[in-house]
Scaffold this motif. Structure first.
Motif, PDB file in Angstrom:
ATOM      1  N   GLU A  55      71.675 -89.179  -3.620  1.00 23.77           N
ATOM      2  CA  GLU A  55      71.521 -88.395  -2.395  1.00 23.77           C
ATOM      3  C   GLU A  55      71.158 -86.951  -2.726  1.00 23.77           C
ATOM      4  O   GLU A  55      70.323 -86.335  -2.041  1.00 23.77           O
ATOM      5  CB  GLU A  55      72.811 -88.441  -1.577  1.00 23.77           C
ATOM      6  N   GLU A  56      71.767 -86.401  -3.774  1.00 21.12           N
ATOM      7  CA  GLU A  56      71.452 -85.022  -4.169  1.00 21.12           C
ATOM      8  C   GLU A  56      70.006 -84.909  -4.637  1.00 21.12           C
ATOM      9  O   GLU A  56      69.305 -83.942  -4.318  1.00 21.12           O
ATOM     10  CB  GLU A  56      72.405 -84.569  -5.270  1.00 21.12           C
ATOM     11  N   ILE A  57      69.545 -85.904  -5.420  1.00 19.69           N
ATOM     12  CA  ILE A  57      68.166 -85.877  -5.907  1.00 19.69           C
ATOM     13  C   ILE A  57      67.195 -85.956  -4.740  1.00 19.69           C
ATOM     14  O   ILE A  57      66.194 -85.217  -4.673  1.00 19.69           O
ATOM     15  CB  ILE A  57      67.928 -87.024  -6.908  1.00 19.69           C
ATOM     16  N   LYS A  58      67.472 -86.855  -3.800  1.00 17.50           N
ATOM     17  CA  LYS A  58      66.598 -87.001  -2.632  1.00 17.50           C
ATOM     18  C   LYS A  58      66.560 -85.703  -1.820  1.00 17.50           C
ATOM     19  O   LYS A  58      65.498 -85.285  -1.353  1.00 17.50           O
ATOM     20  CB  LYS A  58      67.092 -88.163  -1.773  1.00 17.50           C
ATOM     21  N   GLN A  59      67.725 -85.051  -1.693  1.00 15.69           N
ATOM     22  CA  GLN A  59      67.770 -83.799  -0.957  1.00 15.69           C
ATOM     23  C   GLN A  59      66.979 -82.711  -1.671  1.00 15.69           C
ATOM     24  O   GLN A  59      66.214 -81.946  -1.053  1.00 15.69           O
ATOM     25  CB  GLN A  59      69.228 -83.364  -0.780  1.00 15.69           C
ATOM     26  N   ASN A  60      67.125 -82.650  -3.003  1.00 16.53           N
ATOM     27  CA  ASN A  60      66.389 -81.651  -3.785  1.00 16.53           C
ATOM     28  C   ASN A  60      64.884 -81.872  -3.698  1.00 16.53           C
ATOM     29  O   ASN A  60      64.109 -80.909  -3.631  1.00 16.53           O
ATOM     30  CB  ASN A  60      66.833 -81.680  -5.245  1.00 16.53           C
ATOM     31  N   LEU A  61      64.476 -83.128  -3.704  1.00 20.58           N
ATOM     32  CA  LEU A  61      63.044 -83.423  -3.612  1.00 20.58           C
ATOM     33  C   LEU A  61      62.487 -83.013  -2.245  1.00 20.58           C
ATOM     34  O   LEU A  61      61.365 -82.502  -2.143  1.00 20.58           O
ATOM     35  CB  LEU A  61      62.801 -84.915  -3.857  1.00 20.58           C
ATOM     36  N   ARG A  62      63.285 -83.265  -1.205  1.00 19.39           N
ATOM     37  CA  ARG A  62      62.820 -82.884   0.129  1.00 19.39           C
ATOM     38  C   ARG A  62      62.686 -81.368   0.270  1.00 19.39           C
ATOM     39  O   ARG A  62      61.796 -80.870   0.963  1.00 19.39           O
ATOM     40  CB  ARG A  62      63.790 -83.423   1.182  1.00 19.39           C
TER      41      ARG A  62
END
Length: 572
Positions: A526-533
């Protein structure tokens, strides 16, 4: 019973075709334990006194009833084995008993040791521990396949003859025993030892000048552990229902015992007729075409197309020769309660059904999912296979580099020449799983996946000759998958069609360490997805990042073996 000069004939009932006697496969396939102290090769010389010792351990009230049961402590003392091995004996007998209503079969795990087993079922079980399995004949091109099964064990000289990849490449695949060969082998063993088995079940009575052995109706029932009557397309008929003895007895009066010699002659006649029939059918196959769905096709010769046909309820369903594809079986696709998965490679096999028994043999580079197996799973001669199974028990024999994701109520058994095995908690579900678990009697609250028991490196029930001292060597056990390497397995819901159920999650609770690892990975994702967004990247940099992520995902698919499942799913 007066002897007849006519040719022995199978048992018959009025206005029906002959029905033949058969050996029960279950004790021979799932009921043999490689524990030296359980194997008696001297007939009744040792077992006779052991039976007497077991009976003498009963109290006067127990010995006077037909429910003559012995518990874990009595078995351990009489056989001079550990309490752990005595419990293993009880659990093994429970999975192969002929009566599903026996108290041992219906016992809760905590009650198994105290409920125990009937002395005479135990004696029959112990006697057949001397059985030697029928093995495939030698391969002609062993040198040509030596490179695919590397020699990492001192015992490979005789065990590698059965490695899965050799079975695939061997020129002598047709020499693998057929179901008929195995049945004939079992019948011949019982034919040879029938006299000893009957003497262990019989009682001596005073006759005219000498003692005569007689068999009571209650003791006769214990022969049902070994035999039944039945034919293709029909249900099994218990031995006692087709015997001429004890017929028309007054239900309020105990049946009069019959001479053991009379029972012996009757069984020998039926065994001879069954063996003659097997020989005739084998001769007919050699001289004519063979049906694609005949259960006597050699195990290594069933084509992928013939696998899709259902076999007789009397025998297991075979799933064989599947290669580089996915294969799904639903309850409606199967007849009977046993399945054998044989010589499947680079495939994903899904069996979404409740079963009693399952066997996986000679497979490599495959993922095999077994639904709910209420009696026993046997995995043998497999290489680089992932097995996912919810079962009462599992036995792993001569396997290498395999991973087992287990939901099992009893400790896994590891037998033979094994290398680099791993065990892990159960990791999947399908919508009908809990319903199927309930049908076959598996308790998802009990999971002994991480308690494997390693027995001898040599299986004393095979027909190979072993170097001196090898039988005393303990096999390599299985290690646990570390929590950070544990992954869930996805079963696509479209496989189930209209047969949906209520299961929404894995019913086997994950150990805390594995649950915590999954939660950490989910949080990281979830953190990676948030950072990518939130990343403010130029278009070219976004493309580079996407390409790198795709490459990492591809590398993981190949390294984990999940590429097979993905490939199979996209070809459904």
């Amino acid at each position: 019973m007066a002897e007849s000069d006519e040719t022995p004939s199978p048992a018959t009932t009025p206005s029906t075709a002959p029905i033949y006697i058969h050996p029960r496969r279950e004790p021979f396939e799932h009921g043999l334990l490689p524990i030296p102290k359980l194997i008696f090769t001297d007939g009744t010389q040792t077992l006779g006194p052991i039976k007497d010792k077991l009976l003498s351990s009963l109290s006067s009230s127990e010995s006077s009833t037909t429910n003559q049961r012995v518990n874990t402590e009595s078995i351990a003392e009489s056989l001079q084995i550990s309490l752990e091995h005595a419990r293993l004996v009880l659990e093994t007998i429970a999975c192969v008993l002929h009566s599903d209503s026996d108290p041992l079969v219906t016992a809760k795990p905590s009650e198994v040791g105290s409920i125990g087993v009937n002395v005479f079922d135990l004696v029959v079980f112990l006697y057949i521990q001397s059985y030697k399995r029928l093995l495939p004949k030698g391969h002609k091109d062993s040198a040509a396949v030596a490179d695919v099964w590397p020699s990492t064990s001192a015992f490979d000289g005789f065990l590698s003859a059965l490695s899965p990849l050799q079975l695939v490449r061997s020129n002598s695949r047709r020499n693998m025993p057929s179901q008929s060969d195995e049945e004939a082998h079992q019948l011949s063993y019982l034919q040879k030892h029938l006299g000893n088995i009957l003497s262990l079940l019989s009682e001596a009575v005073e006759g005219e000048g000498d003692e005569t052995l007689v068999l009571s109706a209650e003791k006769f029932e214990h022969l049902g552990f070994l035999f039944y009557f039945g034919e293709k397309g029909s249900e099994r008929i218990p031995l006692s229902q087709n015997a001429p003895f004890f017929a028309n007895s007054d239900p309020d009066m105990p049946a009069v015992p019959v001479p053991a010699a009379q029972v012996h002659d009757w069984l020998l006649q039926n065994i001879a007729s069954a063996l003659e029939r097997i020989t005739e059918r084998a001769s007919a196959k050699e001289n004519g075409p063979t049906s694609a769905i005949d259960q006597d096709v050699p195990m290594a010769d069933v084509s992928a197309s013939s696998v899709k046909s259902s076999l007789s309820p009397r025998g297991p369903n075979f799933i064989e020769g599947i290669s580089k594809t996915s294969y799904v079986r639903q309850p409606n696709d199967l007849k009977g309660s046993s399945v054998k998965v044989v010589n499947c490679h680079e495939s994903v096999i899904y069996i979404l059904a409740p079963l009693k028994y399952a066997t996986v043999y000679g497979c490599s580079d495959a993922t095999i999912f077994l639904g709910a197996v209420g009696k026993a799973v046997r995995v043998e001669h497999c290489e680089r296979v992932h097995v996912i199974a919810a079962a009462k028990r599992i036995c792993i024999i001569n396997c290498r580099e395999c991973v087992f994701f287990l939901g099992v109520n009893q400790t896994p058994l590891v037998v033979g020449d094994n290398h680099k095995l791993q065990v892990a908690p159960y990791n999947t579900f399908y919508s009908q799983l809990e319903e199927h678990l309930n049908v076959v009697g598996i308790d998802p609250a009990i999971n002994k996946w991480d308690e494997p028991v390693a027995l001898g490196v040599v299986d004393p029930h095979d027909s190979l000759s072993h170097p001196a001292g090898v039988s005393d060597v303990q096999t390599e056990s299985a290690s646990r998958i570390v929590p950070d390497q544990f992954t869930n397995f996805l079963i696509p819901n479209w496989f189930e069609g209209e047969q949906s159920g209520s299961t929404k999650n894995n019913p086997f609770p994950l150990p805390d360490a594995y649950m915590a690892s999954q939660q950490r990975r989910q949080k990281n994702l979830e953190e990676i997805k948030q950072n990518l967004r939130e990343a403010d990247l130029e278009e070219s940099r976004k493309k580079e990042l996407t390409t790198a992520l795709h490459q990492c995902f591809k590398d993981w698919l190949y390294a984990s073996g999940n590429i097979r499942q993905l490939y199979c799913l996209q070809n459904e």
